[in-house]
Design a protein around this motif. Structure first.
Motif, PDB file in Angstrom:
ATOM      1  N   VAL A   9       0.850  -1.183   0.000  1.00 14.08           N
ATOM      2  CA  VAL A   9       0.000   0.000   0.000  1.00 14.08           C
ATOM      3  C   VAL A   9       0.885   1.231   0.000  1.00 14.08           C
ATOM      4  CG1 VAL A   9      -1.876   1.229   1.130  1.00 14.08           C
ATOM      5  CG2 VAL A   9      -1.734  -1.277   1.297  1.00 14.08           C
ATOM      6  N   LEU A  31     -11.967  -3.093   2.162  1.00 15.19           N
ATOM      7  CA  LEU A  31     -11.161  -1.891   2.049  1.00 15.19           C
ATOM      8  C   LEU A  31     -11.303  -0.995   3.258  1.00 15.19           C
ATOM      9  CD1 LEU A  31     -11.717  -0.930  -1.699  1.00 15.19           C
ATOM     10  CD2 LEU A  31      -9.815  -2.165  -0.663  1.00 15.19           C
ATOM     11  N   LEU A  51      -6.273  -1.189  -7.383  1.00 12.06           N
ATOM     12  CA  LEU A  51      -5.622  -2.457  -7.024  1.00 12.06           C
ATOM     13  C   LEU A  51      -5.039  -3.060  -8.291  1.00 12.06           C
ATOM     14  CD1 LEU A  51      -4.971  -4.698  -4.978  1.00 12.06           C
ATOM     15  CD2 LEU A  51      -7.217  -5.700  -5.497  1.00 12.06           C
ATOM     16  N   LEU A  73      -1.611  -1.898  -3.920  1.00 11.58           N
ATOM     17  CA  LEU A  73      -2.804  -1.085  -3.664  1.00 11.58           C
ATOM     18  C   LEU A  73      -2.369   0.374  -3.553  1.00 11.58           C
ATOM     19  CD1 LEU A  73      -5.896  -1.403  -3.085  1.00 11.58           C
ATOM     20  CD2 LEU A  73      -5.314  -1.238  -0.663  1.00 11.58           C
TER      21      LEU A  73
END
Length: 347
Positions: A9, A31, A51, A73
């Motif tokens: 992320v 999420l 994503l 992500l």
């Protein structure tokens, strides 16, 4: 054996990347778990999420088993009004933004087409003008057959309420455009004097006396008290402007109402005159009856004429009376078929 899955992320506040280990025993990744990576004043709806390069929404649920062993992500802050993603309208999703354009708007009417339709088509049936044509007292154009049928069937629209019959129509004579002489179905006409096209770009008048249609330019340049085509007498009150402006139509309406008021007054005066003549006749009859009463005829009836009362001098009363009536007295004798052989004196 479960395959370990890892998701990276990228932080929306810095260029750092955080790695999250996904529990293979957990079936779904929400999420909403990413809110722990955001600041306390931020919400997940303030970011666009992707994503592995594909966009996601906040309500999307991801099956962990369907993810690759390593995924990326990304979170990007939304810029209101600049991304074309619904932020400009305050929408929470792009669907609301797209639905705004999905609504069908009415098609814009071409002013040129609208003008031509008004000048070249019947105001009632919207069919091309074709002989015989008429114009009403306010300057609207009609095919005569369509207008007469609407009057007979009583299906005339309310906007033409002032048309009551043939007296409210004026038969017109349209001149075909040069090159189509004799063809009254082409839908193209012109001024017979100046040659200007009958298409709404120029002002045209109808002369009520003869029905000829000609341009205002021709009437202005060739000043005459008669029609320029058939030389019939023309007055200013005989000119009807075709498809005039609101002000011109208002003047035509006032003139129409004045003419109808004069007709009503004339009818009322004629009715009064007839009643006056009847009253004079009654008075004359009363005077005659009074004179007879004065002469001794008390009953009031007319005295029967007798020829014997008006015998001329030196004339025999019976002979003079026989000129008007039979002097013989009626007898009981009746004529039969066999009596025709009798002497003439018997009958």
């Amino acid at each position: 054996m479960h395959i370990q899955r890892q998701i990276f992320v990228t932080s929306p506040y810095s260029q750092q990347t955080v790695a999250l280990q996904l529990d293979p025993t957990q079936s779904i990744l929400t999420l909403s778990r990413l809110t722990s990576l955001l600041e306390s004043s931020s919400h997940l709806s303030d970011f666009s999420i992707g994503l592995n390069g594909k966009p996601l929404y906040a309500s999307t649920r991801i099956q962990v088993s369907n993810l690759p062993s390593v995924s990326l992500l990304t979170l990007h802050p939304r810029l209101l009004g600049g991304g074309g993603d619904g932020g400009a309208t305050g929408a929470e999703s792009r669907d609301c933004y797209l639905n705004m354009y999905a609504e069908k708007k009415p098609d814009k009417v071409d002013p040129n087409e609208q003008r031509l339709s008004k000048w070249l088509n019947c105001a009632l049936s919207n069919e091309p003008l074709a002989e015989p044509c008429v114009v009403d007292l306010l300057g609207n154009l009609f095919n005569k057959e369509a207008l007469v049928n609407a009057l007979l069937l009583k299906k005339l629209p309310k906007q033409f309420y002032y048309i009551k019959g043939l007296k409210d129509m004026v038969n017109i004579k349209l001149t075909p455009l040069a090159g189509s002489e004799g063809d009254t179905t082409s839908g193209q006409f012109q001024c017979p004097v100046s040659g200007l096209e009958f298409n709404g770009k120029y002002k045209f008048f109808v002369l009520r006396g003869c029905g000829h249609v000609m341009s205002a330019k021709a009437l202005k340049e060739v000043k005459s008290c008669s029609c320029l085509v058939c030389h019939a007498d023309v007055k200013d009150s005989d000119k009807i402007v075709v498809n005039g402006t609101e002000e011109e139509v208002g003047l035509l309406r006032e003139r129409m109402e004045e003419e109808r008021a004069k007709v009503r007054e004339k009818k009322g005066a004629s009715k009064k005159s007839k009643n006056g003549v009847a009253a004079v006749v009654v008075d004359a009859g009363a005077k005659v009856a009074k004179r007879q009463m004065d002469d001794g005829n008390v009953s009031g009836t007319v005295k029967k004429f007798k020829a014997g009362d008006k015998v001329p001098v030196n004339a025999t009363k019976e002979v003079y009376a026989s000129l008007f009536t039979s002097s013989k007295k009626k007898s009981d004798f009746r004529e039969t078929y066999s009596c025709r052989s009798l002497p003439l004196g018997r009958n």
